[in-house]
Design a protein around this motif. Structure first.
Motif, short mmCIF file in Angstrom:
data_model
loop_
_atom_site.label_atom_id
_atom_site.label_comp_id
_atom_site.label_asym_id
_atom_site.label_seq_id
_atom_site.Cartn_x
_atom_site.Cartn_y
_atom_site.Cartn_z
N LEU A 72 -1.51 0.92 -8.63
CA LEU A 72 -2.79 1.64 -8.57
C LEU A 72 -2.65 3.04 -9.16
CD1 LEU A 72 -3.83 0.51 -5.00
CD2 LEU A 72 -5.01 -0.09 -7.13
N ASN B 141 0.72 0.02 -4.58
CA ASN B 141 0.38 -1.21 -5.29
C ASN B 141 -0.82 -1.89 -4.64
OD1 ASN B 141 3.91 -1.90 -5.30
ND2 ASN B 141 2.75 -0.78 -6.84
N LEU B 142 -1.49 -2.73 -5.42
CA LEU B 142 -2.53 -3.60 -4.88
C LEU B 142 -1.93 -4.99 -4.73
CD1 LEU B 142 -5.48 -4.10 -4.04
CD2 LEU B 142 -5.97 -4.68 -6.42
N PHE B 143 -1.55 -5.36 -3.54
CA PHE B 143 -1.05 -6.68 -3.17
C PHE B 143 0.38 -6.96 -3.64
CE2 PHE B 143 -5.74 -8.02 -3.61
CZ PHE B 143 -6.03 -7.60 -2.32
N GLY C 200 -7.93 4.78 -6.71
CA GLY C 200 -6.68 4.15 -6.33
C GLY C 200 -6.33 4.39 -4.88
N GLY D 87 -10.32 -4.92 -7.27
CA GLY D 87 -9.15 -4.95 -8.13
C GLY D 87 -9.45 -5.29 -9.57
N ALA E 287 0.84 -1.21 0.00
CA ALA E 287 0.00 0.00 0.00
C ALA E 287 0.87 1.25 0.00
CB ALA E 287 -0.93 -0.02 1.22
N THR F 238 -11.73 -5.75 -1.26
CA THR F 238 -10.60 -5.12 -1.94
C THR F 238 -10.17 -5.94 -3.15
OG1 THR F 238 -9.86 -4.20 0.16
CG2 THR F 238 -8.26 -4.24 -1.63
N GLN G 107 -6.38 -1.32 2.07
CA GLN G 107 -5.30 -2.24 2.43
C GLN G 107 -4.68 -1.87 3.78
OE1 GLN G 107 -2.70 -3.81 -1.08
NE2 GLN G 107 -3.37 -1.77 -1.68
N GLN H 254 -3.88 -13.50 -7.39
CA GLN H 254 -3.97 -13.03 -5.99
C GLN H 254 -5.15 -13.67 -5.26
OE1 GLN H 254 -1.28 -11.32 -5.49
NE2 GLN H 254 -0.98 -11.31 -7.71
N LEU I 66 -8.34 2.11 -2.55
CA LEU I 66 -7.80 0.77 -2.39
C LEU I 66 -6.56 0.77 -1.51
CD1 LEU I 66 -8.28 -0.97 -5.86
CD2 LEU I 66 -9.64 -1.15 -3.80
N VAL I 67 -5.75 1.81 -1.60
CA VAL I 67 -4.60 1.94 -0.69
C VAL I 67 -5.09 2.02 0.76
CG1 VAL I 67 -2.76 3.49 0.07
CG2 VAL I 67 -3.01 2.94 -2.36
#
Length: 348
Positions: free
Chosen positions: A116, A108-110, A122, A156, A104, A152, A129, A168, A125-126
């Motif tokens: 992101l 990034n996502l994961f 974006g 994505g 995060a 989440t 996380q 993921q 989603l951060v």
């Protein structure tokens, strides 16, 4: 022609012994322009896919025979596993939380390749996380965090290709497992509301196992079997990983063949997890390839694999779905108003 066939037969015999790039996520270690390149789905009809099917079928039949001989799907089953169980979900949650915080922070996502966009969706989603990581690390609202982790993941798909997100899927398994099993002893009023979830312990562990297996299969095809140029770029930067050539001197074992072998190994491990045959033995078998890459690559390898290590710990203890029962399960005593008694017995 005969020489090429012989080399492929020899290679197939050595696939199970590959300890190196089977677990390395090559998209994490290539230039950004190449990291975002989509897989070539035309390659799915090639011989590596047949090799995945053949290796998976052969090892499945072998493990099924061993399972019949030992008389249990939970072999090996030493008594010490029962005493390791109380910390299993806590370790899974903390490992996942640390990884989520790091990626995060990177936007990034994961994982690194899921970058992101720098806009409101974006940032949402951060933030999700980070909140999930907070609940997992502290144990506060852990089951709410588990549900938000699955949300989440679903969000994505609005940003990234389906195959990249399917790699993921283990995060959905983590969310399901932590929602049902929990990270900590909940307050009594929460435990009473969630009493029904304790009936689904076995199903939650099975979902974690199956979704992790699907994640490994998707990653094997997305990053290795359907994207050979990624493997070439990775091995150009880390040539020592092709130990068949650098260590054993097999000059014919080129980089393309090595990455294909690693992809087949990773996909085969994933399929074996999906089948549920001798899960503990499969986990012990994947311990080497999933740990050996850590000291050989930058720290992002460890940070990205922390959730996988947590999953491996849980599946080692729970096997194919039934937890060891010598230790106290936390949710049921809490429902009966026995929180302090459960804590006392755990401390003892």
């Amino acid at each position: 022609m005969g020489g090429k066939l012989l080399r492929k037969v020899l290679w197939l015999a050595m696939v199970a012994a590959l300890p190196s790039t089977a677990a390395a996520h090559v998209r994490w270690f290539v230039p950004e322009w190449l990291r975002l390149q989509p897989p070539d789905f035309g390659l799915i009809v090639g011989w590596p896919t047949l090799a995945v099917i053949g290796a998976s079928l052969g090892l499945f039949l072998l493990l099924r025979q061993v399972q019949r001989l030992v008389g249990s799907p939970h072999w090996p089953n030493p008594p010490l596993l029962a005493y390791m169980e109380p910390c299993a979900t806590a370790l899974l949650a903390v490992h996942t939380g640390i990884s989520l915080v790091w990626f995060a922070y990177q936007g990034n996502l994961f994982v690194p390749q899921l970058v992101l966009p720098p806009n409101l969706p974006g940032w949402l989603l951060v933030a999700l996380q980070i909140f999930v990581a907070f609940t997992f690390i502290t144990g506060l609202f852990d089951r709410a965090g588990a549900l938000l982790l699955m949300v989440t993941f679903l969000l994505g798909f609005l940003f990234f290709p389906p195959l990249a997100m399917l790699g993921q899927l283990h995060y959905v398994g983590i969310g399901l497992a932590l929602f049902v099993l929990g990270r900590t002893v909940p307050p009594e009023w929460v435990a009473r509301k969630l009493a029904w979830v304790s009936r689904y312990e076995t199903e939650a562990v099975a979902a974690l196992r199956i979704l992790t297996g699907l994640s490994l299969v998707a990653a094997a095809f997305d990053e290795k079997l359907l994207a050979p140029e990624l493997g070439r770029a990775f091995l150009a930067q880390y040539p020592h990983f092709n130990f068949m050539r650098s260590l054993f001197g097999f000059g014919w074992f080129d980089d393309d063949l090595f990455v294909t072998a690693a992809g087949i190994t990773e996909a085969t491990i994933g399929i074996l997890l999906i089948t549920g045959v001798l899960t503990r033995a499969v986990i012990l078998g994947m311990w080497v390839p999933f740990n050996l890459t850590v000291p050989l690559l930058p720290p992002v390898e460890l940070l990205g694999h922390l959730p996988i290590f947590g999953i491996m710990y849980v599946l080692l203890l729970y096997g194919s779905g039934v937890p060891p029962r010598a230790a106290v399960r936390l949710l049921e005593p809490a429902v009966r108003g026995e929180i302090e008694e459960a804590r006392r017995r755990l401390r003892a």
